[in-house]
Design a protein around this motif. Structure first.
Motif, PDB file in Angstrom:
ATOM      1  N   ALA B 464       0.789  -1.231  -0.002  1.00 29.74           N
ATOM      2  CA  ALA B 464       0.044  -0.054   0.090  1.00 29.74           C
ATOM      3  C   ALA B 464       0.920   1.244  -0.097  1.00 29.74           C
ATOM      4  CB  ALA B 464      -0.851  -0.158   1.191  1.00 29.74           C
ATOM      5  N   ARG B 467       2.191   1.941  -3.477  1.00 33.96           N
ATOM      6  CA  ARG B 467       1.204   2.267  -4.268  1.00 33.96           C
ATOM      7  C   ARG B 467       0.624   3.959  -3.907  1.00 33.96           C
ATOM      8  NH1 ARG B 467      -1.539  -1.179  -7.507  1.00 33.96           N
ATOM      9  NH2 ARG B 467      -3.352   0.109  -7.783  1.00 33.96           N
ATOM     10  N   PHE B 468       0.787   4.122  -2.636  1.00 32.42           N
ATOM     11  CA  PHE B 468       0.275   5.511  -2.207  1.00 32.42           C
ATOM     12  C   PHE B 468       1.411   6.603  -2.788  1.00 32.42           C
ATOM     13  CE2 PHE B 468       0.842   8.526   1.214  1.00 32.42           C
ATOM     14  CZ  PHE B 468      -0.421   9.335   0.855  1.00 32.42           C
ATOM     15  N   PHE B 470       3.470   6.012  -5.322  1.00 31.87           N
ATOM     16  CA  PHE B 470       3.240   6.149  -6.938  1.00 31.87           C
ATOM     17  C   PHE B 470       2.061   7.331  -7.225  1.00 31.87           C
ATOM     18  CE2 PHE B 470       1.384   4.523 -10.800  1.00 31.87           C
ATOM     19  CZ  PHE B 470       2.541   4.800 -11.813  1.00 31.87           C
TER      20      PHE B 470
END
Lengths: 196, 580
Positions: B464, B467-468, B470
Motif C-alpha cells: 500500500a 502504491r500511495f 506512486f
C-alpha cells in the motif's frame, strides 16, 4: 606545557575537520526516524489521524508534533510498537477516534454507479478502476479500507464490507485449556515419577 | 534420560527426547479394513491440501462419474480433486471444514445417484519404467495425489523439489506413531504389494538406489506382511533395494526428521530440507495410492480412516470416499457410545477437536477419535511454569519449549521466533510431560499464526505504501504536465495575438515598415500587460465568432423557410436554461 597545549589544539582541529567532513559525506537525506515510524503504520492512508496519509503522520510524530495514539486501523498493536520505538508510554487510542476492529473493504454497487470518477480521484492507492461514465470497480487486493471513497460518491453506491478471512488467515487463539493425553511420562523416566 | 531410550535398537540412531505412550491401537488394528457404504451426499472442499485451492471445472447440475476431475490444481503447489462417486453436482458453496476454528470454505457438493459408475480411468501405465520422472510427476498431479500422512503436501511437488537424480535413499514412513491411529498399519498388513510396488516406482521416479521402510516395532503383523513380499520380490525379480527397518516405538518416531535420524543417523538441521541430504520421505499410503494412479490410472478418491476411541461402539478402520460426512463414518463404525463429548480429527497428540460431525472426511483425515470424559486423563487447570525443563528434555526437535512459551505468553513473538519457534513440529510431547499442565503447543500454534498474520499485514502495508507513493508521484507529475501545457498555451495565445496585431496593422496601413513598428509596440504592450493582451485576443476571437455566426444566419435565412430564422434565437434562449 606549550607543546601539550599545541598538541591538544592540533587534535581538536583535526577532529573538527574530520567531523565536518563526515557531516558532508554521510549526510542523511530525509528523516530516518520518520521512515522507521512510517514502517510501523498500517499504510491505509485513511487520514483519520488528521494528516493526509501515513507518511505525513509519521513525520509529525518524528517532530514530536503528533501523539502516538491516533491511528485507528493500526489499533493497539501499532500504538504499542510506536511506544516501543519512540520510548514513550503506551496510551489507548484517542477518544475522538473510533476503534476499528474489523478490517473492511470497499465494494461498489455496480448497478447504481454512474461513473462520475469522484471515488477514483479520492482513492489514495489507485485501487478503483473505471473511466468517466463507465462503471467503476474496486480492485480488492489493493484496497486498504480507508473509506475515503465513500464520502465523495454522489449516489452513495460504495459500501464498506468486512473482509472475509480465508482458512489460510486463521489465527489460533491464545489457549485456555490443556489437551488431554494419556501418557506414561517421558521415555526414560520411571512410571511412578511421571504419573505423580 | 530420554536420549538413552531412543537409541536401543542396534544399527539404529535415536533422536532426542520423545515419549513412551500408551498406544491404544487395538482393537481397530486387529480388525480388517471395512468398506464404507455409499452415502447420499459428498462434500469436497476445494482446499484440502497444502497450497492454492483447486479451481472447479464442473458446474452445478453436471453429471459426473467416479474418478472424474471436479477441480484442477490452480498453482504449482496445488492438487486436483476428483468425484468420489457418480452423481450430480448439487452446489458449489461454502461448507463447514474439518478445521480447529470451525471455518467454512468453498466446497463442491455432490449428490450421489447410488450407481457408483466409474469414469474412464487415466491411461494405465503398467510399463512405468518407460516413462520419464516428469511424466510420472504429471500423472501424480493429475490424479490428485497428496501426502496422506497428515501434511497433505502435493506429492508431485515434493518429487519435483527433490534435486533431479539427487535422491539416493527413499524413506517410506510406516512408523505410525500416534496413539489410536492404525490406518497405515492395516494398509501394510492387508495390501503390502501396492506399497512395495509403489516404492519401486518411486525409486524409478526420483532415481534413488535404495528404499528404507521404517516401521515401528509395535506393528509385528505389518512387518511380517511387508517382509514376505520383499522376500518374494527378491526371489522372483532380484529386487534388493527394499529394506525394512524396525524402529522403536517412541513418539514421535514417525516425524519426518525424527524417522530419518533414526534410520540413517542424519540429523537434518534447521532451515535445511531432507532433500539436501539426498533423502526423500513418503508415507506408505501415499506411495500405494501413487502406484494405483500410475499403473491403474486411478485418481485419489478414497483413503483408509481409523475410527477409534471409547466414544465409538466398534472401533475399526474403514475405506472411506473423500467427502463423506464424518457423522456417517461414525455411524458405519456402530455409532457413538453413551456420554461421548469430543470428536477429534487425527490422534490425541496432534489432532484437533471438531466443532461438528457434519464436516466431510478430507484427504488429510487419517483418524476420527471420539472420546468420553473417562477416556482421557483429567485436565487440571494450568499452573505456572516452574522451569523444571522436562519439556526441553522431551522435545524431539531439540527446542526450549519453556522459553518459547515464555515469549509467546508475553506476546513477544519475535523473541519466540529467535528461539526457532518454526522448527516446532507441534507433536505435543512438551504439553504431555509438563507437570504444570500448560498447553504449550497451543501457545506455539498461536504464536506461529500471529507471526504469519503480522507478516501478511506488513507485506500488505508495504504494498500500500508503494502504491500511495506512486499515486502521489503521479498526481505531482500530472500537475506539472498541466502547468506546462497551460504555459505553452499562454505562449501560443501571446504569439497568435502578436501575429493578429501585426496583421491588423498591415491591413490598416498596408505598409510593411509601419507594421513592423506597430508590432514592436504591440509586443511591448503585451509584455507590459499580459492580461489586457489576453482579453484583447479573446475579444478578437469573439468578434470573429460573431461574424461567422452572422454569416451562417444570413446563409440560412436565404435558403431556409421563413420561420427558420427564429431557430438560432430559440437556441440561444434555450441553452443557458439547459446547461444550468
Amino acid at each position: 606545557m606549550w607543546v601539550a597545549i599545541l598538541v591538544a589544539v592540533g587534535i581538536a582541529i583535526l577532529f573538527g575537520i574530520l567531523l565536518g567532513l563526515a557531516a558532508q559525506f554521510f549526510r542523511v537525506e530525509g528523516n530516518p526516524l520518520a521512515d522507521r515510524i512510517d514502517e510501523l503504520l498500517p499504510q491505509t492512508q485513511c487520514g483519520q489521524c488528521g494528516y493526509p496519509g501515513c507518511k505525513p503522520y509519521a513525520e509529525a510524530m518524528a517532530k514530536g508534533e503528533a501523539d502516538i495514539n491516533r491511528c485507528p486501523p493500526g489499533g493497539e498493536a501499532t500504538i504499542r510498537n510506536l511506544a516501543d520505538l519512540l520510548e514513550v508510554d503506551f496510551k489507548p487510542l484517542d477518544d475522538e477516534l473510533e476503534v476499528q476492529e474489523v478490517k473492511t473493504l470497499a465494494i461498489i454497487d455496480e448497478e447504481v454507479c454512474i461513473g462520475c470518477t469522484k471515488c477514483i480521484q479520492a482513492c489514495p492507492v489507485d485501487a478503483i478502476l473505471g473511466a468517466a461514465k463507465q462503471m467503476h470497480t474496486v480492485i480488492e487486493d489493493e484496497c486498504t479500507g480507508c473509506e475515503l471513497c465513500v464520502e465523495p460518491c454522489p449516489v452513495d453506491c460504495i459500501d464498506m464490507v468486512p473482509i472475509e478471512e480465508g482458512v489460510e488467515a486463521y489465527r489460533f487463539p491464545m489457549p485456555e485449556s490443556a489437551h488431554p493425553v494419556p501418557t506414561r511420562g517421558p521415555a526414560a523416566r520411571s512410571e511412578g515419577l511421571a504419573n505423580a | 534420560m530420554p536420549e538413552a531410550r531412543a537409541t536401543i535398537s542396534p544399527g539404529l540412531h535415536g533422536f532426542h527426547g520423545g515419549l513412551d505412550l500408551e498406544y491404544h491401537k487395538a482393537p481397530a488394528c486387529d480388525r480388517p479394513i471395512g468398506e464404507m457404504p455409499l452415502v447420499d451426499e459428498y462434500v469436497l472442499p476445494l482446499h484440502m491440501h497444502i497450497g492454492a485451492p483447486a479451481i472447479p471445472v464442473v458446474s452445478v447440475g453436471d453429471h459426473v462419474r467416479r474418478g472424474q476431475l471436479l477441480a484442477r490444481p490452480d498453482d504449482f503447489i496445488s492438487a486436483a480433486i476428483h468425484a468420489p462417486t457418480s452423481g450430480v453436482i448439487q452446489a458449489i458453496e461454502p461448507r463447514g471444514l474439518p478445521h480447529p476454528g470451525g471455518l467454512s470454505a468453498q466446497s463442491i457438493v455432490l449428490a450421489a445417484d447410488g450407481e457408483d459408475r466409474e469414469a474412464e480411468p487415466l491411461d494405465p501405465w503398467p510399463d512405468y519404467q518407460d516413462k520419464s520422472p516428469v511424466e510420472l510427476r504429471a500423472r501424480l498431479r493429475e490424479a490428485g495425489i497428496v501426502g496422506l500422512g497428515g501434511a497433505v503436501f502435493p506429492t508431485a511437488v515434493k518429487l519435483a523439489t527433490a534435486n533431479p537424480g539427487g535422491v539416493e535413499t527413499l524413506v517410506l514412513n510406516g512408523a505410525e506413531c500416534e496413539p489410536f491411529i492404525s490406518c497405515d498399519d492395516r494398509l501394510m498388513q492387508e495390501s503390502p504389494e501396492p506399497i512395495l510396488r509403489g516404492a519401486q516406482m518411486m525409486l524409478h521416479a526420483v532415481g534413488a538406489s535404495r528404499c528404507l521402510i521404517g516401521v515401528e516395532d509395535n506393528k509385528p503383523q505389518a512387518i511380517e506382511a511387508l517382509q514376505a513380499v520383499i522376500d518374494r520380490l527378491a526371489d522372483e525379480e532380484d529386487e534388493r533395494r527394499l529394506e525394512i527397518k524396525v524402529v522403536p516405538s517412541i513418539y514421535p518416531a514417525g516425524g519426518e526428521k525424527q524417522l530419518i535420524r533414526t534410520l540413517t543417523g542424519i540429523e537434518v538441521p534447521r532451515n535445511r530440507h531432507v532433500t539436501d541430504y539426498q533423502l526423500l520421505c513418503l508415507n506408505v499410503g501415499t506411495v500405494a495410492n501413487s502406484w494405483h494412479a500410475v499403473v491403474e490410472g486411478r485418481a485419489l478418491t478414497e483413503r483408509v480412516v481409523t475410527v477409534a476411541g471409547g466414544g465409538v461402539v466398534e472401533p475399526r478402520n474403514l475405506r472411506v470416499r473423500v467427502g463423506t460426512p464424518m457423522a456417517e463414518v461414525i455411524e458405519a463404525a456402530g455409532g457413538y457410545t453413551e456420554g461421548v463429548d469430543r470428536l477429534l480429527m487425527g490422534g490425541p497428540m496432534m489432532g484437533f477437536a471438531l466443532h461438528e460431525d457434519a464436516v466431510p472426511v478430507v484427504k488429510a483425515t487419517n483418524c476420527l477419535l471420539a472420546m468420553r470424559p473417562v477416556d482421557r486423563d483429567p485436565t487440571p487447570p494450568p499452573q505456572p511454569c516452574i522451569r523444571c525443563s522436562r519439556c526441553s528434555e522431551a522435545c524431539p526437535a531439540d527446542l526450549l519449549p519453556q522459553q518459547l512459551y515464555w515469549y509467546a505468553r508475553a506476546r513477544q513473538f519475535e523473541r519466540s521466533h529467535d528461539y526457532h519457534l518454526f522448527d516446532c513440529i507441534e507433536c505435543g510431547v512438551c504439553s504431555a510431560v509438563c507437570p504444570s499442565h500448560i498447553p504449550l503447543v497451543q501457545y506455539f500454534r498461536h504464536a506461529k499464526t500471529e507471526i504469519w498474520s503480522a507478516e501478511r499485514e506488513r507485506a500488505k502495508a508495504e504494498h500500500a505504501r508503494r502504491r500511495f507513493e506512486f499515486h502521489n508521484e503521479r498526481i505531482e507529475r500530472q500537475k506539472a504536465e498541466r502547468e506546462a501545457a497551460l504555459a505553452k498555451k499562454r505562449a501560443a495565445i501571446k504569439a497568435a495575438q502578436e501575429k493578429a496585431a501585426a496583421k491588423q496593422d498591415a491591413d490598416e496601413g498596408g505598409v510593411p515598415a509601419k507594421a513592423k513598428g506597430n508590432s514592436g509596440a504591440a509586443s511591448t504592450a503585451s509584455t507590459d500587460d499580459g492580461k489586457s493582451a489576453a482579453s484583447m485576443s479573446i475579444e478578437a476571437a469573439r468578434a470573429r465568432a460573431k461574424e461567422r455566426k452572422a454569416r451562417v444566419q444570413q446563409g440560412e435565412r436565404a435558403t431556409d423557410e421563413p420561420d427558420g430564422a427564429e431557430c438560432p434565437s430559440d437556441e440561444s434562449t434555450e441553452r443557458p436554461g439547459g446547461s444550468s
